[in-house]
Scaffold this active site. Sequence first.
Site, short mmCIF file in Angstrom:
data_model
loop_
_atom_site.label_atom_id
_atom_site.label_comp_id
_atom_site.label_asym_id
_atom_site.label_seq_id
_atom_site.Cartn_x
_atom_site.Cartn_y
_atom_site.Cartn_z
N ASP A 403 0.85 -1.19 0.00
CA ASP A 403 0.00 0.00 0.00
C ASP A 403 0.89 1.25 0.00
O ASP A 403 2.12 1.15 0.17
CB ASP A 403 -0.88 -0.05 1.26
CG ASP A 403 -1.92 1.05 1.28
OD1 ASP A 403 -2.31 1.53 0.20
OD2 ASP A 403 -2.36 1.44 2.39
N GLU A 406 2.55 5.02 -4.01
CA GLU A 406 2.53 5.96 -5.17
C GLU A 406 3.85 6.69 -5.33
O GLU A 406 4.18 7.03 -6.47
CB GLU A 406 1.37 6.95 -4.99
CG GLU A 406 0.00 6.31 -5.11
CD GLU A 406 -0.36 5.38 -3.95
OE1 GLU A 406 0.05 5.68 -2.82
OE2 GLU A 406 -1.01 4.36 -4.19
N ASP A 477 -8.95 3.78 -1.96
CA ASP A 477 -9.88 4.23 -0.92
C ASP A 477 -11.17 4.80 -1.49
O ASP A 477 -11.35 6.01 -1.60
CB ASP A 477 -9.20 5.27 -0.03
CG ASP A 477 -8.05 4.64 0.74
OD1 ASP A 477 -7.94 3.40 0.75
OD2 ASP A 477 -7.25 5.40 1.32
C1 GLC Z 1 -4.64 3.40 2.98
C2 GLC Z 1 -5.14 2.19 2.22
C3 GLC Z 1 -6.18 1.47 3.04
C4 GLC Z 1 -5.57 1.08 4.38
C5 GLC Z 1 -5.03 2.31 5.10
C6 GLC Z 1 -4.29 1.96 6.39
O1 GLC Z 1 -5.65 4.32 3.14
O2 GLC Z 1 -5.63 2.53 0.97
O3 GLC Z 1 -6.65 0.35 2.37
O4 GLC Z 1 -6.53 0.46 5.17
O5 GLC Z 1 -4.15 3.00 4.25
O6 GLC Z 1 -3.24 1.12 6.13
#
Ligand code: GLC
Length: 800
Positions: A403, A406, A477
């Site tokens: 995650d 980017e 998200d």
């Molecule tokens: C980001 C991710 C989400 C995750 C959060 C905490 O917002 O996109 O899926 O739960 O981070 O890690």
Amino acid sequence: MFGKILSHSIEKNKVFFQFEEGQGRVEIITPWIINIFSPLKYDDHYSRAIEDLKIESCSFKVKAKECCIEIKTEALTVKVYEDFKVDFYDKQGRVLCEDFREERDPFIRRGNVSIAEEEGHNVETNNEKHKIEVIKKLFGDEKFYGLGDKTGHLNKRGYNYEMWNTDDPSPHVESYKALYKTIPFFITLRDEGVFGIFFDNTFKSYFDMGKENSAYYYFGADGGNLDYYFIGGKGIQDILMGYTNLTGKTPLPQIWSLGYQQSRWAYAPESRVREIAKNFREKDVPCDVIHLDIEYMDNFKVFTWHKERFPEEKKTLKDLKEQGFKIVTIIDPGVKKEKDYDIYETGLKNGYFATDKDGITYVNRVWPGDSVFPDFSQEETRNWWSENQKIMLDSGVAGIWNDMNEPASFNGALPDDVQFENEGRNTDHTEIHNVYGHLMSKATFEGIKKYSGKRPFVITRAAYAGTQKYSTVWTGDNQSFWEHLRMSIPMLLNLGISGISFCGTDVGGFSFDCTGELLSRWVQVGCFTPLFRNHSCIHTRDQEPWAFDEETLNINRKYIKLRYKLLPYLYDLMWKGESTGLPVMRPLVLHYEQDDRVHEINDEFLFGENILVAPILEQGKTYRAVYLPEGTWMDYWTKEVIEGAQLIAKEAPLDVCPIYVKAGSIIPNYPVQSYVGEKEIKELTLDIYPGEGNYVHYMDDGESFNYREGEYTLYEFSMEVKDEATEATEVAIDIRKTHEGFKGYESFKVLYNKTSNKTSNMTSVKEVYFKDKKVEFKENNNHIEFIVPAEEGRIIIKEK
Ligand code: GLC
């Protein structure tokens, strides 16, 4: 401006052009795929998407004409003019793609911007000129598909986008220019033909699909080479095959990763994870995977466990494994800047982190506070990151969720001048940003592959073209809005059209509070998305299948169980996709491109070729219009036969998702399991929808790479209908085993659907034969059922 062509020369598969101002090159990759290149930054391709550019040796002719230089392959004609303008024609001489000869001419925005801004409006401005720009003529009926995860309609005509991987948690809306992924590939369709363009450039890039002027569309970038591939073909499927031949195909995953997955920011401490697991089993809702979000870590330090929350993580994971749960943990790129933290110290010592322009390790803030960023653009760092996967695998983790890659940062964006080694071609953030997540996924994939020996399960949020080789993706998200449920369909369909078959969305929505009705409708879509994961944000209301009421739980159970029934069909699709590049979730236009009526369908999709899904996407709605393309279809629930090429109305109370199966389909089903591997499957069910058709079913061990050495078994089924006016209908199904490298089934349970239409009663069956011997069958409401050994032979079903 390149100016006049001064000379040209041919070398192997390339035609080089010397222009007054610079050089150009046309490279024949295959008779259908042509690369257009100018070395504005590097002398040759420098691709992060194409790892192994395969040139098909083929003949082509080059002719100097008065107007241009003409290059002819057996499939295409390419004409190169001054200013490096290039036009493409098909074999019949029809123009497919033509460079626009004038300057860009954007529409006028009248009035004062600042007054609108003063009230807080997000005001659009016209795009500036870019360093690289390719402007193409827009034809009247041209439509565009692809471009990855962008918001908006399936057909991208009239939109403009940017490719700059962006983490923006505010509600994703249609005016968003960029989201998490950069897939600079699109397909254009019009009556005269179809082709694709892959603009292989990792710098910030721009795509305007006829928004600023209806006479042209363009793509461009702020840096890098002019390097794009024109991909021709007879139809969209060919184009997708061509594109995925270049950038790679989604590999066959472990079968459990196609099961249902439950996530939440965050299940911790371990007692909460156990409670979730227990609920699934007690409430009889199948589930294979539980995700652990950032709270499992010690102070958000990647590759660590929180000592109080998971004091004995190995034991916890082992216990959960015994109940059939695989645990996937999140790993972000940001490494906490903390003395004596092993990952930080090792990275620092070896120079694995990105630096500022003075060579000092660059620091920004993410979850762990001050953090540093691995330089995934260099192989050594990737190897180190691959090795780190072992830490998680040794704890018993089954997959990794990447995650924030980017990369996201809380203290403003990474400045353009952050430095990356880029395999010895030192560069800055402007070139690496869009491939950062891609390269992180590659390192993760390779580590898991090396240390587990199994097919890696990786999920990533950021991606570039070609990420499909390493990772599944999700759309980031979203929110628990009906609008986001609706939007997820064109987003996922365009990801599929962009080569990324294994994708999904946060079922139920990530931010905001879901409702029972919304989750019920969302699970009906999720059931058909390759990645089927319910995920929600910290502090929102609980979103597990049982978190609302009995009705919501029952609907979740119904569709999650349907998913487990359809697992072999889905697994077959993934296996076929590994050679064809075709996605699991398909816009109707992929199979019915001649039918204009499907070109803009945003709210229906195909699950493979045989199943059409037309979900309900609005609150309170219990009916909808469904367009069925040509052919004969059967309502999955009622078995009613409906002729296609028409619009029908369908009643769909909350527990019904309209599903249609094409006549002639043989859909393999497994018995419902609480998790993959719960039951040893010796019998495959064949759900038969009478008609003419073929189907290939694939089976293997479901987890290792042995299938690449031939350890798999293939069954081929073909169905024929004899329907002579005087005699009763006779349906023959031939079973053949076309490859035998893995222990096959013992038997097939055949469910032969009796069909009816508005004017006729349900068909009824008189006799069934297998290899000329009579077979007993059981009669049910809308099908008959019988068992035959899993051998080669012919089944004959005689109707009355
Ligand atoms: C980001 C991710 C989400 C995750 C959060 C905490 O917002 O996109 O899926 O739960 O981070 O890690």
